[in-house]
Every structure is written in C-alpha cells, then in structure tokens.
Design an enzyme around this catalytic site. Sequence first.
Site, PDB file in Angstrom:
ATOM      1  N   ARG A  84       0.849  -1.180   0.000  1.00  0.00           N
ATOM      2  CA  ARG A  84       0.000   0.000   0.000  1.00  0.00           C
ATOM      3  C   ARG A  84       0.890   1.238   0.000  1.00  0.00           C
ATOM      4  NH1 ARG A  84      -5.381  -0.404   1.378  1.00  0.00           N
ATOM      5  NH2 ARG A  84      -6.056  -2.258   2.493  1.00  0.00           N
ATOM      6  N   LEU A 159      -9.211   2.356   6.613  1.00  0.00           N
ATOM      7  CA  LEU A 159      -7.948   2.266   5.886  1.00  0.00           C
ATOM      8  C   LEU A 159      -8.207   1.953   4.417  1.00  0.00           C
ATOM      9  CD1 LEU A 159      -4.883   2.012   5.523  1.00  0.00           C
ATOM     10  CD2 LEU A 159      -5.049  -0.339   6.384  1.00  0.00           C
ATOM     11  N   GLU A 162      -9.499   4.979   2.543  1.00  0.00           N
ATOM     12  CA  GLU A 162      -8.434   5.944   2.287  1.00  0.00           C
ATOM     13  C   GLU A 162      -7.424   5.436   1.265  1.00  0.00           C
ATOM     14  OE1 GLU A 162      -8.278   8.186   6.613  1.00  0.00           O
ATOM     15  OE2 GLU A 162      -7.105   6.363   6.323  1.00  0.00           O
ATOM     16  N   ASP A 163      -7.173   4.138   1.265  1.00  0.00           N
ATOM     17  CA  ASP A 163      -6.189   3.548   0.361  1.00  0.00           C
ATOM     18  C   ASP A 163      -6.729   2.196  -0.106  1.00  0.00           C
ATOM     19  OD1 ASP A 163      -3.845   3.057  -1.022  1.00  0.00           O
ATOM     20  OD2 ASP A 163      -2.803   2.237   0.721  1.00  0.00           O
ATOM     21  N   PRO A 164      -7.641   2.195  -1.080  1.00  0.00           N
ATOM     22  CA  PRO A 164      -8.351   0.967  -1.475  1.00  0.00           C
ATOM     23  C   PRO A 164      -7.417  -0.160  -1.910  1.00  0.00           C
ATOM     24  CG  PRO A 164      -9.403   2.901  -2.427  1.00  0.00           C
ATOM     25  CD  PRO A 164      -8.099   3.362  -1.847  1.00  0.00           C
TER      26      PRO A 164
END
Length: 454
Positions: A84, A159, A162-164
């Site tokens: 990520r 989470l 916000e950050d797939p």
Amino acid sequence: MSSLPFFSGTSFRAPFSFSLKSSSLSFSSSLVPFQRLELFRSTSETTTRSFSCVFYSLKAKAMAELVQDKESGVAATGSSGGGRSEVERSRTFLEARSEQELLSEIRKEVEAGRLPPNVAAGMEELYPNYRNAVFQSGVPAAVEIVLSNMAVALDLMLLDVEDPFVFEPYHKALREPFDYYMFGQNYVRPLIDFRNSYVGNLSIFYEIEEKLKQGHNVVLISNHQTEADPGIIALFLEKTNPHIAENMIYVAGDRVITDPICKPFSMGRNLICVYSKKHMYDVPALAEMKRKANTRSLKEMALLLRGGSKIVWIAPSGGRDRPDPLTEEWSPAPFDSSSVDNIRRLIEHSGAPGHIYPLALLCHDIMPPPPKVEKEIGEKRVITFHGAGLSVAPKISLQEIVVASEKSEEAKDVYTQALYKSVTEQYNVLKSAIHGKKGLEASTAGVSLSQPWN
C-alpha cells in the site's frame, strides 16, 4: 462466495504491554504479538469459563494494538499484489475507549470528509448487531471483546476507504505485517455457539489432509450460506486440521472484493475472484468485461492446480442459500452443472491427482443473507449468536456416474445431482442436530457428528 487464514513474520519484535482497567488485570510479554495470542485460544471451548474469556479479551486487545503498531510504521501489505502507498490517516477508532466514543468517531470521520456517508451508515448498523450477538453468548468479557474487535474492524474499513486494496484474480491471504486471517477468526469466533455446533465425518478431513500432503488436489463442492462461511469453516477445523483451515482457497464473487464492510475480512482469505452468474447482467454494459475477468480467474486456478497440494472451495449454486418464500425452510440451493463440470475439467487436466468431495454448511442463523438477491452493494447485516454445522462426505468421481450414463451431457447433470444429493443429506443431519436439538444423536450411518474442540 458472497461478500465475505498463524503469524510467522518478523516485522514486530519489540515487546509491548497493555492493561484492561475493567478487569484490573495486566499482562506484559516480549513475545511476538501473534505468538503470544496463540497461548490464549479461548471461547471455542466453553462460554462458562470466565478466566478463558478474560484471555480472549486480551487476545482481541492485542489485535487492536498490533493494528496500531502496523500504522505507526509502514502501511499494511497491500494493493494490487504490492505494498500500500503510505497515507496520512486517522487512528481515532483504535483510540476509542467506549462504545459511545467509537460511534462518535464514525460521525467525525464523515464530517472530516474521510468517510463516505453510505459506508458510515453500514458501520453504524454493523456495530449494534455485532454487539448484541456477542452479548447473547453470555461471555463475561463481552463488552471488551466487542469494543476491541469492532475498533479493529472499523479501522481496517477506514484504511481501505483511504487507500483501497485491489484484489488480483488470485489473492493470497495477507498474513503480515498484519494478520488479516487471524483478525477474521477473532471476529467470527464469539458469534458461534460451539456447545451446539457439530462437524460431520471428521475422519474424512484427515483423509483430505493426507491427500494434500501427497501432492493431490482437492475440491470441496459446497452450499453457501453466509458472508462468514470461510471463518466458520476455519474455526471448526483450526484445532484438528489447521493446514486445511489456513490454506483453503475460496472461489469468491465480486461483491466480496468491492463492499468496504467486507473487504478487510476477504483480505485474510485465499481467493479466486470471479463474477457470479447472479450478478453478471446487473449492468449489461459490463457483462463482457466480467466474462473476460472470469476467464482470467479460471486460468489462474488452472496454474495453481498444476502445482498440486491445493484445496479449493466452490459453491456451484452461484450464491448464498435462501429460505423457501412459502415455508421459510432453508435448504441448499441447486447446483449449476456447468460450474461443477468446469471445476472437474480443471482438476482432471491439472497433471496432479485430484478429488472432489461434497461439503455441507449450516450456519445461516449467524449471518443470514437478505431475503432476495440484491444488485446494490451494502446489504443490511443481521447477526446472531448460534450453533452451526460443517460436514464432508466421501469423494465422488465422474467415472462412478458414467457407468450409468453413456451420454456426456447426461453424465454431467447426473454427476452434479449426485454431489447435490450428498450435500443435502449431510445438511439435513446437521439440521436435525442443531435445529432439531438432537445433538450428537442425530448422527447417521453416513454422517458421524463430533465436537472436535471439546
């Protein structure tokens, strides 16, 4: 599979400690977090031992602290098979010390523009449903279990907003630096009434494990009832057959990898991601893309099977079972013969010995699906503390059917029906044990029930 596997990494070596004020009990250790958690396997044994329940709450609390460790260092293992990207993110859910604080933080995240209102609504609906189900179990540490498990769950959902995370056609369970498998296990565990749960034909699971060790492939043809099916299967087998529990590959529908409430649980499972026939034409313009994606996923499965020693779970009904609208009785949904034939062909052409076993699941009470198949993502989730059942029967080969059916098309249908009949028969034994309250006495000549966690 509709929406919805121990830790050997070295990412977190620093000692950590925590205390639970409500229990006036503290614990500190220099063990790697998940090594320490293994010492505290708890509520699957009995819900009457308060001391084991305290240990369970310690386990859940340690999970929350591990999430915080993960976020204070590098971001979690992640998207599209890589890592990520590092993102600046809120950790308010993990810092909440009460139900009121946790729910308040959901609203604050919406106001801050970090959380879409529809996802927030799903979170707010999930919390009381999960809380009430855990409270039904009667475990003394229920308040701490709910708060810890839900804090971790909400944090992971945020989470992903916000950050797939992007799932590949073959997704391997994320076990480090954060163990999504154990997160899912800890979340589902307190929802199962193990005193009123049963496993059918445990000896066949041992047989399957031996075949895997010999390099054989195994496919489990199963009915499908809830988003929690993978967790329930793994929890029932984690003590006797941990290799199966942790290495099972689930053929999963696209909703499991797109619903923000489901994704953190899906990330902890080994998945072959496909588009379900039931949702193939929800958006007609996307049907061709979905077919091509399914072809890529089948190729991934073929490559996996060539390596041998793989165990794959598939529900050829194409979705979860539903109750009969007139009688409200539950039974396994009919199997699609084309789906069964596709997986049979993959097994036969893998180059490794392969076997197909019929598997039955009864667990709809814990997390029943909506009454009807829904097109929209974001279904209402009803959760209950309840007994469940898992059973497997002897393998069935096509050759046994061909003797009675010379035409290949007819043999395909007869073979599918033979698997479905076995699943239904096993299901009815589980139903008699759980809903009929016959317990172990519901065993038959073909299904021997046991409670291997006792």
